[in-house]
Design a protein around this motif. Structure first.
Motif, PDB file in Angstrom:
ATOM      1  N   MET A 106       0.802  -1.205  -0.277  1.00 17.20           N
ATOM      2  CA  MET A 106      -0.061  -0.051  -0.013  1.00 17.20           C
ATOM      3  C   MET A 106       0.856   1.208   0.104  1.00 17.20           C
ATOM      4  O   MET A 106       1.742   1.424   1.000  1.00 17.20           O
ATOM      5  CB  MET A 106      -0.810  -0.064   1.265  1.00 17.20           C
ATOM      6  CG  MET A 106      -1.780   1.221   1.516  1.00 17.20           C
ATOM      7  SD  MET A 106      -2.923   1.284   2.698  1.00 17.20           S
ATOM      8  CE  MET A 106      -1.818   0.492   4.104  1.00 17.20           C
ATOM      9  N   ALA A 107       0.776   2.048  -0.924  1.00 17.64           N
ATOM     10  CA  ALA A 107       1.447   3.451  -1.082  1.00 17.64           C
ATOM     11  C   ALA A 107       1.002   4.250  -0.114  1.00 17.64           C
ATOM     12  O   ALA A 107      -0.305   4.540  -0.048  1.00 17.64           O
ATOM     13  CB  ALA A 107       1.626   3.950  -2.674  1.00 17.64           C
ATOM     14  N   LEU A 108       2.013   4.870   0.568  1.00 14.82           N
ATOM     15  CA  LEU A 108       1.524   6.129   1.616  1.00 14.82           C
ATOM     16  C   LEU A 108       2.045   7.370   1.313  1.00 14.82           C
ATOM     17  O   LEU A 108       3.062   7.675   0.392  1.00 14.82           O
ATOM     18  CB  LEU A 108       2.201   5.355   2.731  1.00 14.82           C
ATOM     19  CG  LEU A 108       1.609   4.093   3.379  1.00 14.82           C
ATOM     20  CD1 LEU A 108       2.544   3.854   4.775  1.00 14.82           C
ATOM     21  CD2 LEU A 108       0.035   4.178   3.688  1.00 14.82           C
ATOM     22  N   ARG A 109       1.491   8.564   2.045  1.00 15.18           N
ATOM     23  CA  ARG A 109       1.885   9.628   1.897  1.00 15.18           C
ATOM     24  C   ARG A 109       2.129  10.516   3.281  1.00 15.18           C
ATOM     25  O   ARG A 109       1.198   9.915   4.055  1.00 15.18           O
ATOM     26  CB  ARG A 109       1.401  10.475   0.847  1.00 15.18           C
ATOM     27  CG  ARG A 109       1.020  10.193  -0.749  1.00 15.18           C
ATOM     28  CD  ARG A 109       2.723  10.522  -1.060  1.00 15.18           C
ATOM     29  NE  ARG A 109       2.810  10.205  -2.802  1.00 15.18           N
ATOM     30  CZ  ARG A 109       3.245   9.074  -3.207  1.00 15.18           C
ATOM     31  NH1 ARG A 109       3.470   7.918  -2.195  1.00 15.18           N
ATOM     32  NH2 ARG A 109       3.106   8.606  -4.347  1.00 15.18           N
ATOM     33  N   LEU A 110       3.031  11.081   3.314  1.00 17.43           N
ATOM     34  CA  LEU A 110       3.128  12.113   4.687  1.00 17.43           C
ATOM     35  C   LEU A 110       2.708  13.353   4.208  1.00 17.43           C
ATOM     36  O   LEU A 110       3.443  14.033   3.674  1.00 17.43           O
ATOM     37  CB  LEU A 110       4.430  11.758   5.291  1.00 17.43           C
ATOM     38  CG  LEU A 110       4.728  12.678   6.590  1.00 17.43           C
ATOM     39  CD1 LEU A 110       3.625  12.293   7.631  1.00 17.43           C
ATOM     40  CD2 LEU A 110       6.088  12.732   7.085  1.00 17.43           C
ATOM     41  N   MET A 111       1.615  13.723   4.596  1.00 16.59           N
ATOM     42  CA  MET A 111       1.259  15.181   4.591  1.00 16.59           C
ATOM     43  C   MET A 111       1.568  15.923   5.728  1.00 16.59           C
ATOM     44  O   MET A 111       0.896  15.883   6.760  1.00 16.59           O
ATOM     45  CB  MET A 111      -0.293  15.092   4.158  1.00 16.59           C
ATOM     46  CG  MET A 111      -0.789  16.508   3.603  1.00 16.59           C
ATOM     47  SD  MET A 111      -2.787  16.417   3.355  1.00 16.59           S
ATOM     48  CE  MET A 111      -2.846  15.157   2.067  1.00 16.59           C
ATOM     49  N   GLN A 112       2.082  17.194   5.559  1.00 17.85           N
ATOM     50  CA  GLN A 112       2.270  18.040   6.464  1.00 17.85           C
ATOM     51  C   GLN A 112       1.615  19.275   6.075  1.00 17.85           C
ATOM     52  O   GLN A 112       1.589  20.052   5.335  1.00 17.85           O
ATOM     53  CB  GLN A 112       3.708  18.576   6.561  1.00 17.85           C
ATOM     54  CG  GLN A 112       4.671  17.544   7.073  1.00 17.85           C
ATOM     55  CD  GLN A 112       6.190  17.857   7.289  1.00 17.85           C
ATOM     56  OE1 GLN A 112       6.594  18.705   6.918  1.00 17.85           O
ATOM     57  NE2 GLN A 112       6.738  17.105   8.430  1.00 17.85           N
ATOM     58  N   VAL A 113       0.591  19.704   7.088  1.00 15.81           N
ATOM     59  CA  VAL A 113      -0.278  21.065   6.981  1.00 15.81           C
ATOM     60  C   VAL A 113      -0.082  22.029   7.649  1.00 15.81           C
ATOM     61  O   VAL A 113       0.034  21.804   9.138  1.00 15.81           O
ATOM     62  CB  VAL A 113      -1.571  20.612   7.012  1.00 15.81           C
ATOM     63  CG1 VAL A 113      -2.706  21.548   6.401  1.00 15.81           C
ATOM     64  CG2 VAL A 113      -2.148  19.179   6.141  1.00 15.81           C
ATOM     65  N   VAL A 114       0.313  23.238   7.399  1.00 14.69           N
ATOM     66  CA  VAL A 114       0.832  24.324   8.319  1.00 14.69           C
ATOM     67  C   VAL A 114      -0.760  25.345   8.292  1.00 14.69           C
ATOM     68  O   VAL A 114      -0.987  25.785   7.061  1.00 14.69           O
ATOM     69  CB  VAL A 114       1.739  25.196   7.755  1.00 14.69           C
ATOM     70  CG1 VAL A 114       2.157  26.181   8.643  1.00 14.69           C
ATOM     71  CG2 VAL A 114       3.184  24.002   7.975  1.00 14.69           C
ATOM     72  N   VAL A 115      -1.201  25.691   9.241  1.00 13.96           N
ATOM     73  CA  VAL A 115      -2.299  26.762   9.174  1.00 13.96           C
ATOM     74  C   VAL A 115      -1.985  27.714  10.316  1.00 13.96           C
ATOM     75  O   VAL A 115      -1.103  27.354  10.965  1.00 13.96           O
ATOM     76  CB  VAL A 115      -3.720  25.838   9.531  1.00 13.96           C
ATOM     77  CG1 VAL A 115      -4.070  24.993   8.399  1.00 13.96           C
ATOM     78  CG2 VAL A 115      -3.783  25.408  10.776  1.00 13.96           C
ATOM     79  N   PRO A 116      -2.733  28.788  10.264  1.00 13.67           N
ATOM     80  CA  PRO A 116      -2.721  29.690  11.397  1.00 13.67           C
ATOM     81  C   PRO A 116      -2.953  28.919  12.663  1.00 13.67           C
ATOM     82  O   PRO A 116      -3.920  28.237  12.916  1.00 13.67           O
ATOM     83  CB  PRO A 116      -3.777  30.849  11.145  1.00 13.67           C
ATOM     84  CG  PRO A 116      -3.887  30.834   9.566  1.00 13.67           C
ATOM     85  CD  PRO A 116      -3.676  29.135   9.035  1.00 13.67           C
ATOM     86  N   ALA A 117      -2.441  29.400  13.744  1.00 16.91           N
ATOM     87  CA  ALA A 117      -2.457  28.596  15.097  1.00 16.91           C
ATOM     88  C   ALA A 117      -3.694  28.916  15.733  1.00 16.91           C
ATOM     89  O   ALA A 117      -4.205  27.963  16.459  1.00 16.91           O
ATOM     90  CB  ALA A 117      -1.422  29.352  16.100  1.00 16.91           C
ATOM     91  N   ASP A 118      -4.451  30.003  15.105  1.00 17.46           N
ATOM     92  CA  ASP A 118      -5.769  30.179  15.833  1.00 17.46           C
ATOM     93  C   ASP A 118      -6.895  29.386  14.949  1.00 17.46           C
ATOM     94  O   ASP A 118      -8.028  29.154  15.284  1.00 17.46           O
ATOM     95  CB  ASP A 118      -6.176  31.550  15.881  1.00 17.46           C
ATOM     96  CG  ASP A 118      -6.302  32.408  14.562  1.00 17.46           C
ATOM     97  OD1 ASP A 118      -5.825  31.678  13.526  1.00 17.46           O
ATOM     98  OD2 ASP A 118      -6.549  33.270  14.420  1.00 17.46           O
ATOM     99  N   GLN A 119      -6.518  28.711  14.020  1.00 13.34           N
ATOM    100  CA  GLN A 119      -7.442  27.855  13.200  1.00 13.34           C
ATOM    101  C   GLN A 119      -7.335  26.205  13.226  1.00 13.34           C
ATOM    102  O   GLN A 119      -7.695  25.552  12.496  1.00 13.34           O
ATOM    103  CB  GLN A 119      -7.381  28.099  11.770  1.00 13.34           C
ATOM    104  CG  GLN A 119      -7.745  29.593  11.636  1.00 13.34           C
ATOM    105  CD  GLN A 119      -8.161  30.166   9.950  1.00 13.34           C
ATOM    106  OE1 GLN A 119      -8.599  29.249   9.309  1.00 13.34           O
ATOM    107  NE2 GLN A 119      -8.001  31.197   9.626  1.00 13.34           N
TER     108      GLN A 119
END
Length: 341
Positions: free
Chosen positions: A1-14
């Motif tokens: 099974m192929a996998l991905r590591l997703m890093q998501v950066v959002v404003p701290a208040d959200q």
């Protein structure tokens, strides 16, 4: 099974909005980190099939925030291994609720970034086209299939052709313009150099490796259709692109070099057959490429662009089919060798 590591950066208040959005989505594990007082990062390990849906969802919600960014990494392995039964239950629920179109491929964004570099005209591209033309001409003149295959490995023709199919599917006219520019540049470089070789070398149009590329038939149409499908799948499913590149090159490079050498040597009638074969291959590769992407459910991220993309794909498919039928008609009534193979 192929996998991905997703890093998501959002404003701290959200960050609460972020967790609400991914709740119920298919994921193996996630980790969070507060970068500073303004930025919050969530790392998500998930199956590759589900990455496109989540990217689209997050982009629609956070695209107007100044600190939003998604970084996607391919995962070679993870220990311990994912728990498949639990994962499948999660994925089934997520797909039912969100109507995903996973189809066993990488995300649209990954595909785009893999192809965009191939639409830049560089010195490396020019040198590779010249080198592949020399090798192909040598193989044709020596009647050596091994040398011709070597030229196909060198020729950088896979990326621009697949990029053009993707641009058509997404109605991305900027990508289409760059893909066409690089494709035509590659064809022109190889053609001009092959003409020069035809002017200075003795060309025998009856040689086997040359004559077979001056008599198009239905087998050539099947070959080029298969090449387009293989080229599209090479990028969307991770098939070794170097190997599939040979499929695209076998349909484009040898007929192109044959055309140039015959034109340079003044064998106009034989050159006509090579030209028709080249046109058939270009049309079939792009037709099958667009069809493959459409079947795989590749579409723009913004819903308001989906209608334009559908119309563009339909028009392109109709035009390619129409042109192919014209060429088949020309072949049939020009009394060329139009056998099945």
């Amino acid at each position: 099974m192929a996998l991905r590591l997703m890093q998501v950066v959002v404003p701290a208040d959200q960050k609460e909005d972020l967790h609400s959005l991914i709740r119920g989505e298919s994921r193996i594990e996630s980790w969070d980190q507060t970068i500073d007082e303004k930025r919050y990062k969530l790392s998500i390990l998930l199956p590759v099939d589900d990455s496109e849906h989540l990217i689209t969802k997050l982009e629609h919600h956070f695209s107007n925030t100044g600190t939003f960014r998604i970084i996607l990494y391919p995962v070679e392995a993870t220990i311990p291994r994912p728990d498949d039964p639990d994962l499948e239950r999660e994925r089934g629920t997520a797909k039912e609720n969100a109507a995903k179109q996973g189809k066993g491929r990488i995300s649209r964004e990954e595909l785009y970034h893999d192809l965009v570099d191939s639409t830049r005209l560089s010195w490396v591209f020019i040198i590779l086209m010249l080198a592949s033309t020399v090798v192909a001409a040598t193989g044709l003149l020596r009647n050596s299939e091994a040398i011709i295959i070597g030229s196909m490995v060198i020729a950088p023709l896979l990326g621009p052709n697949v990029a053009l199919s993707l641009a058509t599917t997404l109605a991305d006219f900027h990508l289409a313009k760059n893909a066409l520019k690089v494709t035509f540049a590659g064809i022109a470089i190889s053609l001009v150099f092959a003409i020069a070789l035809g002017l200075i070398l003795e060309i025998d149009p009856t040689a086997h490796q040359i004559s077979t590329r001056t008599k198009p038939n239905l087998g050539d149409i099947g070959l080029s259709l298969a090449s387009g499908i293989a080229g599209a799948l090479a990028f969307t499913t991770g098939v070794a692109s170097a190997l599939v590149g040979v499929m695209v090159a076998v349909a484009l490079l040898p007929p192109l070099v044959v055309l140039g050498m015959l034109l340079g040597a003044g064998h106009w009638e034989a050159a006509t057959g090579a030209l028709l074969l080249l046109f058939i291959n270009i049309i079939c590769i792009n037709l099958s490429g667009v069809l493959t992407f459409v079947i795989q459910g590749i579409k723009p991220a913004n819903w308001d662009q989906e209608g334009t993309a559908r119309n563009t794909s339909r028009v392109a498919i109709s035009v390619w089919i129409f042109l192919l039928l014209i060429l088949i008609f020309i072949l049939y009534y020009s009394h060329l060798n139009f056998d099945f193979l």
